[in-house]
Design a protein around this motif. Structure first.
Motif, PDB file in Angstrom:
ATOM      1  N   ILE A  25       9.040 -53.180 -12.248  1.00 21.89           N
ATOM      2  CA  ILE A  25       8.121 -52.475 -13.144  1.00 21.89           C
ATOM      3  C   ILE A  25       7.452 -53.387 -14.175  1.00 21.89           C
ATOM      4  CG2 ILE A  25       9.299 -50.267 -12.863  1.00 21.89           C
ATOM      5  CD1 ILE A  25      10.579 -50.672 -15.594  1.00 21.89           C
ATOM      6  N   THR A  26       7.744 -54.704 -14.116  1.00 19.31           N
ATOM      7  CA  THR A  26       7.041 -55.645 -14.988  1.00 19.31           C
ATOM      8  C   THR A  26       6.544 -56.821 -14.157  1.00 19.31           C
ATOM      9  OG1 THR A  26       9.017 -56.908 -15.612  1.00 19.31           O
ATOM     10  CG2 THR A  26       8.430 -55.003 -16.995  1.00 19.31           C
ATOM     11  N   HIS A  27       5.626 -57.598 -14.745  1.00 15.84           N
ATOM     12  CA  HIS A  27       4.935 -58.653 -14.007  1.00 15.84           C
ATOM     13  C   HIS A  27       4.747 -59.881 -14.900  1.00 15.84           C
ATOM     14  CE1 HIS A  27       1.981 -60.343 -11.152  1.00 15.84           C
ATOM     15  NE2 HIS A  27       1.238 -60.643 -12.204  1.00 15.84           N
ATOM     16  N   PHE A  40       2.476 -51.673 -13.340  1.00 19.85           N
ATOM     17  CA  PHE A  40       3.576 -52.143 -14.183  1.00 19.85           C
ATOM     18  C   PHE A  40       3.481 -51.544 -15.586  1.00 19.85           C
ATOM     19  CE2 PHE A  40       2.146 -55.581 -11.316  1.00 19.85           C
ATOM     20  CZ  PHE A  40       3.250 -55.622 -10.462  1.00 19.85           C
ATOM     21  N   ILE A  41       4.609 -51.571 -16.309  1.00 17.60           N
ATOM     22  CA  ILE A  41       4.601 -51.085 -17.697  1.00 17.60           C
ATOM     23  C   ILE A  41       4.241 -52.188 -18.681  1.00 17.60           C
ATOM     24  CG2 ILE A  41       6.312 -49.308 -17.160  1.00 17.60           C
ATOM     25  CD1 ILE A  41       8.365 -51.027 -18.720  1.00 17.60           C
ATOM     26  N   ALA A  67      11.822 -59.038 -11.272  1.00 15.67           N
ATOM     27  CA  ALA A  67      10.481 -58.550 -11.569  1.00 15.67           C
ATOM     28  C   ALA A  67       9.430 -59.250 -10.707  1.00 15.67           C
ATOM     29  CB  ALA A  67      10.179 -58.744 -13.057  1.00 15.67           C
ATOM     30  N   ASN A  68       8.198 -58.820 -10.861  1.00 15.33           N
ATOM     31  CA  ASN A  68       7.101 -59.203  -9.977  1.00 15.33           C
ATOM     32  C   ASN A  68       6.364 -60.444 -10.475  1.00 15.33           C
ATOM     33  OD1 ASN A  68       4.265 -59.108  -8.901  1.00 15.33           O
ATOM     34  ND2 ASN A  68       5.051 -57.291  -7.856  1.00 15.33           N
ATOM     35  N   LYS A  73      11.839 -55.927 -19.407  1.00 17.83           N
ATOM     36  CA  LYS A  73      11.456 -54.527 -19.242  1.00 17.83           C
ATOM     37  C   LYS A  73      12.065 -53.651 -20.336  1.00 17.83           C
ATOM     38  CE  LYS A  73      15.174 -53.091 -16.061  1.00 17.83           C
ATOM     39  NZ  LYS A  73      15.477 -52.497 -14.735  1.00 17.83           N
ATOM     40  N   ASN A  74      13.300 -53.931 -20.738  1.00 18.56           N
ATOM     41  CA  ASN A  74      13.951 -53.110 -21.757  1.00 18.56           C
ATOM     42  C   ASN A  74      13.252 -53.237 -23.105  1.00 18.56           C
ATOM     43  OD1 ASN A  74      16.225 -54.004 -19.711  1.00 18.56           O
ATOM     44  ND2 ASN A  74      16.838 -52.054 -20.567  1.00 18.56           N
TER      45      ASN A  74
END
Length: 349
Positions: A134-136, A161-162, A96-97, A256-257
């Motif tokens: 997709i996450t940070h 991101f989500i 992730a970011n 993320k999950n």
């Protein structure tokens, strides 16, 4: 008389099976995947060699998957092979970011924060082609406070991101289940920093507190054996043992999950759209767009009023299911693909 009794039995089954009106179902979507009582996400910041040399093999030993928030400049300076990072992604760990250069977001402009987020993702999408970022996690946790600049930081990263993880922004180590009262809250997820002997020793206690409130525990690690803010490998191994002891109660999954499940679940709806030939066709939808970022199945507990299920499928794929009294439990993905539930003939409980 026996024929009459059999007819009555079949009639009762038919009434029981199809008593629900079109669109109406007796069901729940479990708060957490597989009806677990709480969730845990093990997260690692920066990109330090020991995370891959020590932590990943230990995680794989227990079948746990972690989230590694990577800063491209730090990974390059630590001389970690991006092939090693990509292998971890292929094995199910989330990459992730953590921004491109790990700057102090509080000290830079919002346009630079946007560039740091977008450029980091752009580069890592090439370096780690097996997974999308997709996450940070905010560098230095800056973005998780209550100042006007913190709120602006969250608003700036949200389009990319989500969800995003902050650092110790609550007086307790976990997130309560209802932590996300607004969309902004998904970009301010609380995390317990594993940074000293107290936090290392209290790990099991933190999990138990999380289970008690049905919440989400999201600890942050940095160095495992080496680097900075170091957690010794033996201590990290003990943390995994503590998790293993509680795995029947805890869903252990990447960041993320858990974000996906929580947001999908709290915007989802299950409907009965047709019933014929002892088959129910169900529609599981949510209010989220961009399905490629929302691919976490939800756990459904469906009351069939005593009718026994023979099989469940979605997109022509059989879905495993379990029975608990009148409820059947299965996992399905929200979206356009309907769910088909087939009932056994003349079977009733």
């Amino acid at each position: 008389m026996k024929y009459f009794s059999f007819t009555i039995l079949c009639l009762c089954l038919s009434v029981s099976l199809f008593a629900q009106k079109k669109g109406e179902l007796d069901y729940t979507i479990a708060p957490w995947f597989n009806n677990k009582k709480a969730a845990v996400s093990l997260t690692f910041d920066d990109g330090i060699p020991g995370q891959y040399a020590v932590a990943v093999p230990l995680l794989d030993k227990y079948g746990f998957k972690g989230t590694f928030f990577m800063s491209v400049s730090i990974v390059n300076s630590q001389h970690i092979s991006w092939a090693t990072v990509n292998k971890a992604a292929l094995d199910g760990h989330e990459i992730a970011n953590h921004a491109l250069t790990h700057p102090h977001f509080i000290k830079i402009g919002l346009d630079t924060i946007a560039w740091e987020s977008a450029e980091s993702t752009k580069q890592m999408d090439v370096l780690v082609p097996s997974q999308k970022m997709i996450t940070h996690a905010y560098p230095f946790g800056e973005g998780g406070g209550n100042t006007e600049k913190d709120r602006a930081i969250r608003k700036t990263v949200a389009p990319y991101f989500i969800g995003a993880r902050a650092t110790q922004n609550k007086p307790y180590p976990y997130n309560t289940y209802d932590f996300a009262k607004t969309n902004d809250d998904y970009y301010n997820v609380n995390s317990q920093m594993i940074a000293d002997s107290a936090s290392m020793a209290n790990f099991g206690k933190y999990i138990d507190e999380t289970i008690a409130v049905g919440g989400w525990f999201c600890p942050t690690y940095h160095g495992i054996e080496d680097g900075w803010i170091i957690t010794p490998g033996k201590i990290f191994a003990q943390h995994l043992i503590e998790l293993e002891k509680r795995k029947d109660s805890v869903w252990i999954a990447p960041f993320k999950n858990v974000i996906q499940y929580h947001k999908e679940r709290n915007s989802a709806n299950l409907k009965l759209i047709s019933r014929e030939n002892r088959t129910w066709k169900l529609s599981l939808t949510d209010t989220l767009s961009n399905r490629q970022n929302w691919d976490q199945p939800l756990t459904i507990n469906l009351n069939t009023n005593g009718a026994v299920i023979k099989g469940i499928s979605q997109k022509r794929k059989k879905l495993p299911f379990k029975q608990n009294g009148q409820f059947f439990t299965f996992n399905a993905l929200p979206g356009k693909d309907n769910i088909e539930v087939q009932f056994a003939p003349n079977a009733i409980r």
